[in-house]
Motif scaffolding. Structure first.
Motif, PDB file in Angstrom:
ATOM      1  N   ILE A 178       0.846  -1.188   0.000  1.00 35.97           N
ATOM      2  CA  ILE A 178       0.000   0.000   0.000  1.00 35.97           C
ATOM      3  C   ILE A 178       0.886   1.244   0.000  1.00 35.97           C
ATOM      4  O   ILE A 178       1.901   1.296   0.701  1.00 35.97           O
ATOM      5  N   LEU A 179       0.508   2.232  -0.786  1.00 29.28           N
ATOM      6  CA  LEU A 179       1.218   3.503  -0.820  1.00 29.28           C
ATOM      7  C   LEU A 179       0.334   4.597  -0.221  1.00 29.28           C
ATOM      8  O   LEU A 179      -0.812   4.769  -0.639  1.00 29.28           O
ATOM      9  N   PHE A 180       0.863   5.296   0.764  1.00 30.49           N
ATOM     10  CA  PHE A 180       0.197   6.456   1.337  1.00 30.49           C
ATOM     11  C   PHE A 180       0.973   7.677   0.857  1.00 30.49           C
ATOM     12  O   PHE A 180       2.096   7.924   1.294  1.00 30.49           O
ATOM     13  N   ILE A 181       0.381   8.400  -0.098  1.00 29.17           N
ATOM     14  CA  ILE A 181       1.103   9.482  -0.780  1.00 29.17           C
ATOM     15  C   ILE A 181       0.566  10.833  -0.326  1.00 29.17           C
ATOM     16  O   ILE A 181      -0.603  11.155  -0.567  1.00 29.17           O
ATOM     17  N   ARG A 182       1.419  11.607   0.332  1.00 30.24           N
ATOM     18  CA  ARG A 182       1.065  12.990   0.665  1.00 30.24           C
ATOM     19  C   ARG A 182       1.538  13.887  -0.475  1.00 30.24           C
ATOM     20  O   ARG A 182       2.681  13.787  -0.910  1.00 30.24           O
ATOM     21  N   ALA A 183       0.664  14.757  -0.947  1.00 33.71           N
ATOM     22  CA  ALA A 183       1.021  15.621  -2.074  1.00 33.71           C
ATOM     23  C   ALA A 183       0.410  16.996  -1.894  1.00 33.71           C
ATOM     24  O   ALA A 183      -0.716  17.134  -1.400  1.00 33.71           O
ATOM     25  N   GLY A 184       1.158  18.019  -2.315  1.00 42.31           N
ATOM     26  CA  GLY A 184       0.626  19.374  -2.249  1.00 42.31           C
ATOM     27  C   GLY A 184      -0.430  19.625  -3.301  1.00 42.31           C
ATOM     28  O   GLY A 184      -1.286  20.508  -3.140  1.00 42.31           O
ATOM     29  N   ALA A 185      -0.392  18.866  -4.399  1.00 42.93           N
ATOM     30  CA  ALA A 185      -1.389  18.949  -5.458  1.00 42.93           C
ATOM     31  C   ALA A 185      -1.406  17.633  -6.207  1.00 42.93           C
ATOM     32  O   ALA A 185      -0.414  16.901  -6.235  1.00 42.93           O
ATOM     33  N   VAL A 186      -2.545  17.336  -6.818  1.00 38.01           N
ATOM     34  CA  VAL A 186      -2.711  16.103  -7.591  1.00 38.01           C
ATOM     35  C   VAL A 186      -3.199  16.467  -8.986  1.00 38.01           C
ATOM     36  O   VAL A 186      -4.108  17.289  -9.144  1.00 38.01           O
ATOM     37  N   ILE A 187      -2.592  15.845 -10.000  1.00 40.28           N
ATOM     38  CA  ILE A 187      -3.023  16.029 -11.384  1.00 40.28           C
ATOM     39  C   ILE A 187      -3.555  14.712 -11.917  1.00 40.28           C
ATOM     40  O   ILE A 187      -2.840  13.704 -11.943  1.00 40.28           O
ATOM     41  N   LEU A 188      -4.804  14.703 -12.335  1.00 35.77           N
ATOM     42  CA  LEU A 188      -5.364  13.544 -13.018  1.00 35.77           C
ATOM     43  C   LEU A 188      -5.023  13.640 -14.499  1.00 35.77           C
ATOM     44  O   LEU A 188      -5.376  14.621 -15.165  1.00 35.77           O
ATOM     45  N   ALA A 189      -4.327  12.646 -15.014  1.00 36.27           N
ATOM     46  CA  ALA A 189      -3.988  12.567 -16.438  1.00 36.27           C
ATOM     47  C   ALA A 189      -4.105  11.111 -16.865  1.00 36.27           C
ATOM     48  O   ALA A 189      -3.274  10.581 -17.593  1.00 36.27           O
TER      49      ALA A 189
END
Length: 545
Positions: A178-189
């Motif tokens: 499992i990956l728990f990813i913290r991100a300042g922004a997310v881009i759906l592509a």
């Protein structure tokens, strides 16, 4: 129990086609750390070129007018303006990365005239534009330090309590963790949803996950009823693509009675019919019981000069010959095949969705094409909006910093503790086959109220049944279950929007409402999940949310 990996990045890009790679590069050039994850194959390799108004008699305004007219006046004018004004710069930018676009002897770009365009403006490198472009972007990303990971299935987008996008939960299918990813922004592509139909032109893995992720996160979707179909895909003995340009040179379509049915509406021949009209006429002929044994109509190219096919379209000739069909000697069965979703996540001119910090670019985004798309603009869209999304996502991430996300962290820990890397796969193939057959038969090219209601009821039943399957703590079953629920949800979004639009416009055709109705339907349909339920609204072009 399976491993849990925590990751911190400024910008998370979901999808590794051209729009995702271009977004990642743009964000990295803006100084952001970038992680690009992808589930599997992308549709981008199928893109043969992209439009830009660089010809001597062409202009941004002419390109704008072609695109907006092609949308049947439903595209977002602000997004069309962005597309057309930034296309030439996108071409120059890709050449600087190593994409050598074809040129004439005098040094001018070699331009082709795509369907729906008033001027030649399709830039290309032979027929390898997308593959060479992707390789160039990957080299630039690797040099710039961006991280790319394949076989990653994103199961949930994470938001703060204030509703700001802050990361994702995902499964690394290859490494089984499992990956728990913290991100300042997310881009759906993440591309489109052609994989929810049977026999589509794109990889089956494109099951609309991006739409489902955004919808569950509370983002608006727009224009989901508009699904573009390729009109003449070989249906037997092998599903194979075919260029409709061959009809302009003598190709013919006939039904089971050997009638050239297209001539009733287009007396000049099949080559005079736009793609959406050709797909509709083929679908209606099959629907009327005048189709062939394998659910198509006959395609006959034998009147076309042999050299034109064997040399001018050698790739198609060799491909069909490999499967026992000589295009110069025999006719074969063809039918419509799902190709491109024209709607998607509603975005503004920053490529940001209605959820702060969630951006979208490429086929997963909506508003650029409206009810129809002119040829060559799919390629332009992924370059232009990928770059815009990346730059704005990087700026957003820098402005807000990391978030703790304690609740999401606990969910990730609990999920990792509950799952096992072992265990047999459930009957997910049965569910996916049912969805694909249902969407093709009831929510295809030609639609009506009764069939759309039937589709909605059956999609809900399939989704509920899949959700109720005991996964036995298997990681593989967990992923399969989420994917089926995504397919059912996206299918329901298409069917619901198609049911609401009581007219025919562009690629959307209602047998019970066969006419265009500007008085009532010159507006866009929006879908959004609120308190677990789908809410539907419609707004006239240019109206604010």
């Amino acid at each position: 129990m399976i491993p849990l990996q925590e990751i911190q990045t400024d910008v998370l890009v979901i999808g590794a086609g051209i729009s995702g790679l271009r977004a990642g590069l743009s964000a990295r050039c803006a100084g952001a750390s970038v992680l690009i994850v992808s589930k599997g194959a992308a549709a981008s390799p199928g893109v043969i070129g992209f439009n830009a108004p660089v010809g001597p008699d062409d202009s941004v305004q002419s390109f704008f007018e072609d695109t907006f007219k092609g949308s049947i006046e439903l595209a977002n004018p602000a997004l069309v303006r962005l597309l057309t004004e930034n296309a030439a710069a996108a071409a120059v930018g890709m050449e600087s990365l190593g994409l050598r676009l074809d040129r004439m002897r005098d040094g001018a770009w070699h331009l082709q005239k795509a369907l729906g365009c008033s001027h030649p403006r399709l830039l290309h490198q032979e027929n390898r534009t997308a593959r060479v472009g992707m390789a160039a972007l990957k080299r630039a990303l690797a040099k710039g330090g961006a991280i790319t990971r394949r076989d990653i299935f994103v199961v949930e987008l994470l938001t703060t309590r204030e509703g700001v996008m802050s990361g994702a939960l995902a499964v690394d299918v290859r490494e089984r963790k499992i990956l728990f990813i913290r991100a300042g922004a997310v881009i759906l592509a993440s591309g489109g949803g052609g994989g929810i139909y049977a026999g589509g032109t794109y990889p089956k893995s494109l099951t609309g996950d991006g739409y489902a992720l955004a919808f569950r996160a509370g983002a608006e979707l727009v224009d989901m009823e508009f699904v573009q179909f390729e009109p003449c895909h070989c249906v037997y003995p092998k599903r194979l693509g075919l260029s409709t340009t061959l009809f302009a040179h003598g190709g013919r379509l006939v039904n089971a009675r050997n009638e050239r049915f297209v001539l009733k509406q287009y007396p000049a021949g099949e080559g005079a019919a736009p793609k959406d009209a050709l797909a509709r006429l083929v679908a209606l002929e099959i629907r009327a019981g005048l189709g062939t044994e394998h659910g198509g109509v006959w395609c006959d190219l034998t009147d076309i000069p042999k050299k034109f096919i064997t040399e001018g379209h050698s790739a198609y000739y060799r491909l069909f010959l490999k499967h026992g069909i000589d295009l110069t000697k025999q006719r074969f069965e063809v039918g419509p095949a799902a190709h491109t979703f024209l709607g998607g996540v509603a975005i503004n001119t920053r490529c940001e969705s209605t959820v702060p910090g969630l951006f979208a670019a490429g086929e997963v985004a909506g508003g650029v094409h409206g009810a129809n798309r002119i040829g060559g603009n799919a390629g332009t869209e992924i370059h232009v909006f990928g770059a815009i999304a990346g730059a704005n996502a990087a700026a957003h991430a820098k402005s807000r910093g990391a978030r703790t996300l304690r609740d999401a962290a606990r969910r990730a820990e609990k999920l990792a503790a509950s799952l096992s890397a072992k265990g047999r796969s459930g009957r997910w193939n049965v569910f996916s086959k049912s969805i694909r057959e249902l969407m093709t038969s009831k929510v295809g090219v030609a639609r009506d109220e009764a069939e759309l209601h039937e589709a909605l009821g059956k999609l809900k039943k399939i989704g509920d049944e899949a959700a109720g399957v005991e996964c036995e703590n298997s990681l593989e079953n967990f992923v399969g279950q989420i994917e089926i629920q995504n397919m059912a949800r996206v299918g329901a979004c298409v069917a619901e929007a198609a049911l609401r639009r009581r007219e025919s416009r562009g690629v959307h055709y209602r047998c019970d409402y066969p006419k265009r109705d500007d008085a009532h339907w010159k507006k866009n349909i929006y879908l959004r999940q609120i308190d677990g339920r789908m809410r539907v609204s419609s707004r006239k072009k240019g109206a604010s949310a």
